[in-house]
Design a protein around this motif. Structure first.
Motif, short mmCIF file in Angstrom:
data_model
loop_
_atom_site.label_atom_id
_atom_site.label_comp_id
_atom_site.label_asym_id
_atom_site.label_seq_id
_atom_site.Cartn_x
_atom_site.Cartn_y
_atom_site.Cartn_z
N ASN A 273 0.83 -1.25 0.13
CA ASN A 273 -0.18 -0.03 0.04
C ASN A 273 0.85 1.23 0.08
OD1 ASN A 273 -2.05 -1.68 -0.09
ND2 ASN A 273 -2.47 -1.68 2.04
N LYS A 274 1.99 1.26 0.60
CA LYS A 274 2.98 2.37 0.78
C LYS A 274 3.51 2.65 -0.58
CE LYS A 274 5.38 2.71 4.69
NZ LYS A 274 6.42 2.62 5.61
N LEU A 275 3.72 1.67 -1.33
CA LEU A 275 4.48 1.73 -2.64
C LEU A 275 3.46 2.05 -3.51
CD1 LEU A 275 6.89 -1.48 -2.86
CD2 LEU A 275 7.55 1.21 -2.36
N LEU A 276 2.17 1.81 -3.53
CA LEU A 276 1.06 1.99 -4.22
C LEU A 276 0.89 3.44 -4.29
CD1 LEU A 276 -1.30 1.67 -6.43
CD2 LEU A 276 -2.70 1.20 -4.16
N ALA A 277 0.93 3.86 -3.07
CA ALA A 277 0.70 5.46 -2.67
C ALA A 277 1.91 6.33 -3.59
CB ALA A 277 0.92 5.78 -1.25
N LEU A 278 3.08 5.90 -3.43
CA LEU A 278 4.31 6.49 -4.07
C LEU A 278 4.07 6.51 -5.48
CD1 LEU A 278 7.38 4.91 -2.25
CD2 LEU A 278 6.49 7.53 -2.06
N VAL A 279 3.44 5.55 -6.19
CA VAL A 279 3.21 5.37 -7.71
C VAL A 279 2.09 6.48 -7.98
CG1 VAL A 279 2.03 4.33 -9.50
CG2 VAL A 279 3.78 3.03 -8.04
N LEU A 280 1.14 6.39 -6.93
CA LEU A 280 0.01 7.45 -7.22
C LEU A 280 0.39 8.91 -7.21
CD1 LEU A 280 -2.93 5.52 -5.59
CD2 LEU A 280 -2.49 5.73 -7.95
N ASN A 281 1.49 8.98 -6.19
CA ASN A 281 1.82 10.63 -6.14
C ASN A 281 2.99 11.08 -7.06
OD1 ASN A 281 4.21 9.93 -4.97
ND2 ASN A 281 3.47 10.43 -2.73
N GLY A 282 3.33 10.07 -7.80
CA GLY A 282 4.19 10.41 -8.68
C GLY A 282 5.93 10.20 -8.37
N MET A 283 6.16 9.95 -7.16
CA MET A 283 7.26 9.59 -6.49
C MET A 283 7.85 8.20 -7.09
SD MET A 283 8.29 11.60 -4.31
CE MET A 283 9.48 10.57 -3.19
N LYS A 284 7.21 7.36 -7.15
CA LYS A 284 7.59 5.96 -7.87
C LYS A 284 7.36 5.84 -9.18
CE LYS A 284 7.38 1.00 -7.03
NZ LYS A 284 9.00 0.66 -7.01
N LYS A 285 8.17 5.55 -10.29
CA LYS A 285 8.25 5.65 -11.64
C LYS A 285 8.96 4.39 -12.24
CE LYS A 285 8.76 10.72 -12.13
NZ LYS A 285 7.56 10.77 -11.30
N ALA A 286 9.30 3.41 -11.27
CA ALA A 286 9.95 2.35 -11.76
C ALA A 286 10.01 1.12 -10.67
CB ALA A 286 11.57 2.48 -11.97
N THR A 287 10.32 -0.03 -11.12
CA THR A 287 10.07 -1.06 -10.42
C THR A 287 11.14 -2.26 -10.76
OG1 THR A 287 8.72 -2.92 -9.28
CG2 THR A 287 8.26 -2.42 -11.55
N ALA A 288 11.60 -2.93 -9.81
CA ALA A 288 12.67 -4.01 -10.02
C ALA A 288 12.41 -5.29 -9.73
CB ALA A 288 14.09 -3.52 -9.20
N SER A 289 12.48 -6.30 -10.61
CA SER A 289 12.05 -7.43 -10.34
C SER A 289 13.14 -8.68 -10.57
CB SER A 289 10.76 -8.05 -11.40
OG SER A 289 9.86 -7.20 -11.39
N THR B 68 -2.57 -2.99 -7.92
CA THR B 68 -3.68 -2.87 -7.12
C THR B 68 -3.13 -2.57 -5.75
OG1 THR B 68 -3.31 -5.21 -6.55
CG2 THR B 68 -4.76 -4.99 -8.30
N ASP B 69 -4.06 -2.25 -4.72
CA ASP B 69 -3.42 -2.47 -3.35
C ASP B 69 -3.31 -3.88 -2.77
OD1 ASP B 69 -6.16 -3.31 -2.76
OD2 ASP B 69 -6.79 -1.44 -2.26
N TRP B 70 -3.10 -3.96 -1.48
CA TRP B 70 -2.80 -5.42 -0.93
C TRP B 70 -3.89 -6.17 -1.04
CZ3 TRP B 70 0.84 -8.39 0.37
CH2 TRP B 70 0.74 -9.54 1.50
N ASP B 71 -5.27 -5.60 -1.24
CA ASP B 71 -6.50 -6.42 -1.21
C ASP B 71 -6.93 -6.70 -2.63
OD1 ASP B 71 -6.71 -6.45 1.75
OD2 ASP B 71 -7.65 -4.42 1.52
N GLY B 72 -6.13 -6.41 -3.44
CA GLY B 72 -6.79 -6.79 -4.94
C GLY B 72 -7.38 -5.69 -5.60
N ILE B 73 -7.58 -4.42 -5.10
CA ILE B 73 -8.50 -3.41 -5.76
C ILE B 73 -7.55 -2.57 -6.41
CG2 ILE B 73 -10.05 -1.52 -5.15
CD1 ILE B 73 -11.09 -4.14 -3.88
N PRO B 74 -8.09 -2.49 -7.82
CA PRO B 74 -7.32 -1.75 -8.71
C PRO B 74 -7.49 -0.50 -8.59
CG PRO B 74 -9.44 -2.54 -9.78
CD PRO B 74 -9.36 -3.11 -8.28
N HIS B 75 -6.19 0.28 -8.80
CA HIS B 75 -5.98 1.63 -8.66
C HIS B 75 -5.62 2.62 -9.75
CE1 HIS B 75 -6.95 2.24 -4.12
NE2 HIS B 75 -6.48 1.10 -4.14
#
Length: 155
Positions: free
Chosen positions: A41-57, A79-86
């Motif tokens: 949920n923290k990382l989703l928030a960072l995506v939504l506020n424009g801070m997180k623009k990448a991911t590593a797998s 999605t968030d942890w509960d699987g709800i799409p954002h």
């Protein structure tokens, strides 16, 4: 969870309609970040506020699951942890490089860490845990799939 699958289908259709995309547009993947509720949920928030623009797998994750790698133009629902799409993100670039070659210049685009050391520590932990679950082992030579993305749709 059937409820979530329905929600995701409706979300995807709404996205296609509102962005005037062809109904045959392919969804690459639908997921939440990390393997804990707090961080997902923290990382989703960072995506939504424009801070997180990448991911590593881990490249091994895709191999273990027999999945293709994301490519430029891939569309993913986050999605968030509960699987709800954002939101829907579009992959802008994919770089594959050994974990040990990750620089702060690259990993700072993930928007989570202030130093390379902190990024390494968090990701060693994540890849070690994920590896136990998926059947691979973290090493410093492990190929990392680094994905730059852009949020192109949000509710």
């Amino acid at each position: 969870n059937m409820e979530n699958i329905k929600t995701i289908g409706l979300f995807w259709n709404k996205f296609l309609q509102e962005t005037n995309r062809n109904k045959d547009t392919k969804l690459f993947d639908c997921y939440h970040f990390d393997n804990t509720e707090e961080w997902a949920n923290k990382l989703l928030a960072l995506v939504l506020n424009g801070m997180k623009k990448a991911t590593a797998s881990s490249l091994y994750f895709f191999e273990c699951r027999n999945m293709p790698l994301p490519a430029t133009g891939s569309l993913n629902i986050i999605t968030d942890w509960d699987g709800i799409p954002h939101c829907v993100i579009e992959t802008k670039a994919v770089t594959v490089l050994p974990f040990k070659d990750m620089t702060f210049d690259i990993c700072k685009r993930e928007g989570e860490d202030d130093t390379l050391e902190s990024w390494q520590k968090g990701h060693i932990h994540f890849f070690t845990e994920e590896g136990k679950a998926e059947g691979y082992q973290f090493t410093w030579d492990m190929p990392v799939v680094f994905e730059d993305f852009e949020v192109i749709y949000t509710v």
